[in-house]
Design a protein around this motif. Structure first.
Motif, PDB file in Angstrom:
ATOM      1  N   ALA A  46       0.830  -1.207   0.000  1.00 29.41           N
ATOM      2  CA  ALA A  46       0.000   0.000   0.000  1.00 29.41           C
ATOM      3  C   ALA A  46       0.862   1.253   0.000  1.00 29.41           C
ATOM      4  O   ALA A  46       0.603   2.212  -0.741  1.00 29.41           O
ATOM      5  CB  ALA A  46      -0.921  -0.013   1.219  1.00 29.41           C
ATOM      6  N   GLU A  47       1.892   1.274   0.846  1.00 30.97           N
ATOM      7  CA  GLU A  47       2.761   2.450   0.910  1.00 30.97           C
ATOM      8  C   GLU A  47       3.446   2.701  -0.433  1.00 30.97           C
ATOM      9  O   GLU A  47       3.553   3.844  -0.895  1.00 30.97           O
ATOM     10  CB  GLU A  47       3.794   2.266   2.023  1.00 30.97           C
ATOM     11  CG  GLU A  47       3.185   2.311   3.420  1.00 30.97           C
ATOM     12  CD  GLU A  47       4.191   2.071   4.527  1.00 30.97           C
ATOM     13  OE1 GLU A  47       3.942   2.500   5.666  1.00 30.97           O
ATOM     14  OE2 GLU A  47       5.240   1.435   4.261  1.00 30.97           O
ATOM     15  N   SER A  48       3.899   1.624  -1.071  1.00 31.28           N
ATOM     16  CA  SER A  48       4.568   1.774  -2.358  1.00 31.28           C
ATOM     17  C   SER A  48       3.605   2.207  -3.457  1.00 31.28           C
ATOM     18  O   SER A  48       3.977   2.957  -4.362  1.00 31.28           O
ATOM     19  CB  SER A  48       5.258   0.466  -2.744  1.00 31.28           C
ATOM     20  OG  SER A  48       6.343   0.207  -1.887  1.00 31.28           O
ATOM     21  N   GLY A  49       2.357   1.739  -3.381  1.00 33.41           N
ATOM     22  CA  GLY A  49       1.365   2.202  -4.344  1.00 33.41           C
ATOM     23  C   GLY A  49       1.140   3.695  -4.240  1.00 33.41           C
ATOM     24  O   GLY A  49       1.015   4.406  -5.249  1.00 33.41           O
ATOM     25  N   LEU A  50       1.117   4.191  -3.006  1.00 32.60           N
ATOM     26  CA  LEU A  50       0.903   5.618  -2.783  1.00 32.60           C
ATOM     27  C   LEU A  50       2.118   6.433  -3.221  1.00 32.60           C
ATOM     28  O   LEU A  50       1.987   7.464  -3.898  1.00 32.60           O
ATOM     29  CB  LEU A  50       0.594   5.860  -1.305  1.00 32.60           C
ATOM     30  CG  LEU A  50       0.229   7.275  -0.885  1.00 32.60           C
ATOM     31  CD1 LEU A  50      -0.940   7.826  -1.697  1.00 32.60           C
ATOM     32  CD2 LEU A  50      -0.109   7.306   0.613  1.00 32.60           C
ATOM     33  N   ASN A  97      -3.685   3.975  -9.321  1.00 36.96           N
ATOM     34  CA  ASN A  97      -2.614   3.816  -8.341  1.00 36.96           C
ATOM     35  C   ASN A  97      -3.070   4.188  -6.938  1.00 36.96           C
ATOM     36  O   ASN A  97      -2.751   3.501  -5.961  1.00 36.96           O
ATOM     37  CB  ASN A  97      -1.411   4.692  -8.713  1.00 36.96           C
ATOM     38  CG  ASN A  97      -0.691   4.256  -9.968  1.00 36.96           C
ATOM     39  OD1 ASN A  97      -0.114   5.089 -10.660  1.00 36.96           O
ATOM     40  ND2 ASN A  97      -0.713   2.977 -10.295  1.00 36.96           N
ATOM     41  N   ILE A  98      -3.810   5.296  -6.832  1.00 39.27           N
ATOM     42  CA  ILE A  98      -4.218   5.775  -5.511  1.00 39.27           C
ATOM     43  C   ILE A  98      -5.401   4.980  -4.973  1.00 39.27           C
ATOM     44  O   ILE A  98      -5.367   4.472  -3.855  1.00 39.27           O
ATOM     45  CB  ILE A  98      -4.573   7.272  -5.543  1.00 39.27           C
ATOM     46  CG1 ILE A  98      -3.374   8.105  -6.011  1.00 39.27           C
ATOM     47  CG2 ILE A  98      -5.003   7.754  -4.155  1.00 39.27           C
ATOM     48  CD1 ILE A  98      -3.704   9.562  -6.275  1.00 39.27           C
ATOM     49  N   ASP A 101      -4.789   0.503  -6.099  1.00 40.71           N
ATOM     50  CA  ASP A 101      -3.546  -0.093  -5.630  1.00 40.71           C
ATOM     51  C   ASP A 101      -3.246   0.250  -4.179  1.00 40.71           C
ATOM     52  O   ASP A 101      -2.939  -0.624  -3.381  1.00 40.71           O
ATOM     53  CB  ASP A 101      -2.391   0.359  -6.518  1.00 40.71           C
ATOM     54  CG  ASP A 101      -2.580  -0.065  -7.963  1.00 40.71           C
ATOM     55  OD1 ASP A 101      -3.321  -1.031  -8.198  1.00 40.71           O
ATOM     56  OD2 ASP A 101      -2.001   0.571  -8.850  1.00 40.71           O
ATOM     57  N   ALA A 102      -3.289   1.527  -3.829  1.00 38.35           N
ATOM     58  CA  ALA A 102      -2.924   1.937  -2.476  1.00 38.35           C
ATOM     59  C   ALA A 102      -4.080   1.772  -1.499  1.00 38.35           C
ATOM     60  O   ALA A 102      -3.965   1.073  -0.486  1.00 38.35           O
ATOM     61  CB  ALA A 102      -2.444   3.381  -2.478  1.00 38.35           C
ATOM     62  N   ALA A 132      -4.408   9.704   1.530  1.00 36.03           N
ATOM     63  CA  ALA A 132      -4.722   9.384   0.138  1.00 36.03           C
ATOM     64  C   ALA A 132      -6.066   9.962  -0.284  1.00 36.03           C
ATOM     65  O   ALA A 132      -6.222  10.442  -1.418  1.00 36.03           O
ATOM     66  CB  ALA A 132      -4.704   7.875  -0.072  1.00 36.03           C
TER      67      ALA A 132
END
Length: 484
Positions: A46-50, A97-98, A101-102, A132
């Motif tokens: 999650a952190e990497s998606g953000l 992405n936000i 993914d995140a 987010a």
């Protein structure tokens, strides 16, 4: 402290992709064993998606629309941004992405973390979800919020009004704060890519995020803004050296997302982004030594910039300064791969406090916090000379000035500090306050005189998939909180 179940380098090579043309692996949709993905793997995903969203598309859009960067006359990739005419389809990946993914991974962390009593994971995921959601509503305006993240139970969530979303954001941060316990032995460790499970730092992040939420409403609804800010009075905000960020390195799959995009196979190290005269002229006017931190000089050691959107009138091949490796934006400098992606910085926290004090909503010395923000920005990039810089006429804090003059100085210096490292936030603060006051309309604009980009367009996929989506707005329409 828990250890990550897989080595962090291996995990990152799975969840970070090298270019903006692909999305992060959504481990919630793993066809092999989606239901059994453990919380310590969901959190870094999650952190990497953000941070991928922040460091890739949002870094580019924010960098151009904050007038740090403009399109190189010798190439063409981002001409539509300088023309203020991006295609709605260009926003599909970053929306994905936000939101998918995140935030879907963050929601799974919250659900699974509560079930397994891993409450510090829940607190972190709740804070990042609030971050987010604020990022998304600030970019697009009305978005799904109250019915979002329900999976197949509701695949067409309603769009909430931004005014209502902001009420929910403050409550979400409060929920996270109530869960934070630095003494909890079940806190994450290296699987938290931002603060490595340091819950005191996450508490400081939470207070700073709530301060930012409140100040976003300062011009639209001052009473409501003051009430939100008042709830964090006497609290501790992000401290020096506590910038919330994710680090990257030169290993394939673990590179800064912007560098991965511009140096990858699609763009193949074509240098589209170059220095905008809007920023370089400001830095030169005040002999700002951060110029060399944020931009690379041309061959003779000088810095050359071009007016915003002047790619049609510029000379192809003429030397122009490009973003420095510290920003991740230099396609031909491999050091760009190691540039971090920053969510909130210690200097941002200082400038937020300075504004709140200037408005009378927090106690303290607004000028001292202003100078501290400048100092932290210089320190972050290893630059000396902040004291002399801050004492100059035109930079020195206007102690006897009006609130608007004080806020103008604060936001302008926040913009200077965010050059190349928090572009989307700088653009948002300009939309909120009108500072810096010296932005120019891009020479390439095709949306009419005096107009600037004010909001992201809804992705075509969202407009066609969700019948509850609102009509498409214009790029120059304002979001609810924007009064400038």
């Amino acid at each position: 402290m828990k250890k990550i179940l897989l080595p962090i380098t291996f995990l990152l090579s799975i969840i970070i992709l090298q270019t903006g043309c692909k999305k992060f692996l959504d481990i919630n949709q793993d066809p092999n064993n989606a239901a059994d993905v453990p919380v310590p793997l969901l959190l870094p995903s999650a952190e990497s998606g953000l941070t991928f969203a922040l460091g890739n598309t949002l870094a580019i859009d924010g960098g151009v629309w904050s007038q740090y960067w403009t399109q190189n006359p010798s190439s063409s990739q981002y001409r539509n941004l300088d023309q203020y005419s991006p295609d709605p389809g260009a926003f599909g990946n970053v929306w994905q992405n936000i939101t998918s993914d995140a935030m879907e991974d963050l929601q799974q962390v919250i659900i699974k973390g509560r079930a397994t009593k891993q409450l510090q994971y829940v607190a972190i995921a709740t804070l990042l979800k609030a971050y987010a959601f604020q990022l998304t509503t600030d970019c697009w305006g009305d978005i799904p919020f109250s019915e979002a993240l329900q999976g197949e139970a509701n695949i067409t969530p309603k769009y909430d009004k931004q005014t209502d979303i902001y009420d929910g954001l403050a409550k979400m941060v409060d929920t996270a704060i109530a869960l934070i316990n630095p003494n909890d032995p079940n806190a994450p460790g290296s699987d938290d890519l931002i603060y490595q499970g340091d819950m005191n730092k996450w508490l400081h992040f939470a207070n700073t995020l709530k301060l930012k939420i409140g100040l976003r409403l300062a011009l639209k609804d001052p009473a409501r803004a003051a009430a939100i800010v008042g709830t964090v009075a006497e609290k501790t905000f992000i401290q020096p050296g506590e910038t919330a960020l994710q680090n990257f390195n030169a290993t394939g799959g673990q590179q800064n997302p912007l560098y991965g995009a511009i140096a990858g196979a699609v763009l193949n190290k074509t240098q589209n982004l170059v220095a905008s005269a809007t920023t370089v002229d400001f830095f030169n006017k005040y002999s700002d030594p951060r110029l060399a931190a944020f931009y690379a000089p041309i061959a003779n050691g000088t810095f050359v910039a071009i007016p915003q959107g002047s790619f049609n009138t510029g000379t192809p091949g003429a030397p122009i300064s490009v973003p420095s490796a510290a920003t991740g934006g230099n396609a031909n400098d491999t050091k760009s791969a190691s540039a971090p992606v920053k969510l909130m910085t210690d200097y941002e926290a200082d400038f937020l406090q300075a504004e709140a004090i200037a408005r009378g909503w927090l106690s303290g010395d607004a000028g001292a916090m202003y100078n501290e923000g400048i100092y932290r920005s210089f320190e972050a990039y290893g630059v000396a000379g902040d004291t002399g810089y801050a004492a100059q006429t035109g930079i020195a804090f206007p102690v006897a000035g009006t609130i608007n003059e004080k806020v103008g100085a604060i936001i302008t210096q926040k913009w200077a500090a965010m050059c190349g490292n928090q572009g989307i936030e700088a653009w948002t603060e300009w939309r909120r306050t009108g500072f810096p006051s010296f932005f120019i309309v891009s020479q390439a604009s095709i949306i009419g005189p005096g107009r600037f980009p004010e909001v992201f367009l809804y992705p075509i996929s969202e407009l066609t998939r969700n019948p509850k989506a609102p009509p498409q707005h214009n790029i120059y329409d304002k979001v609810w909180w924007a009064t400038f």
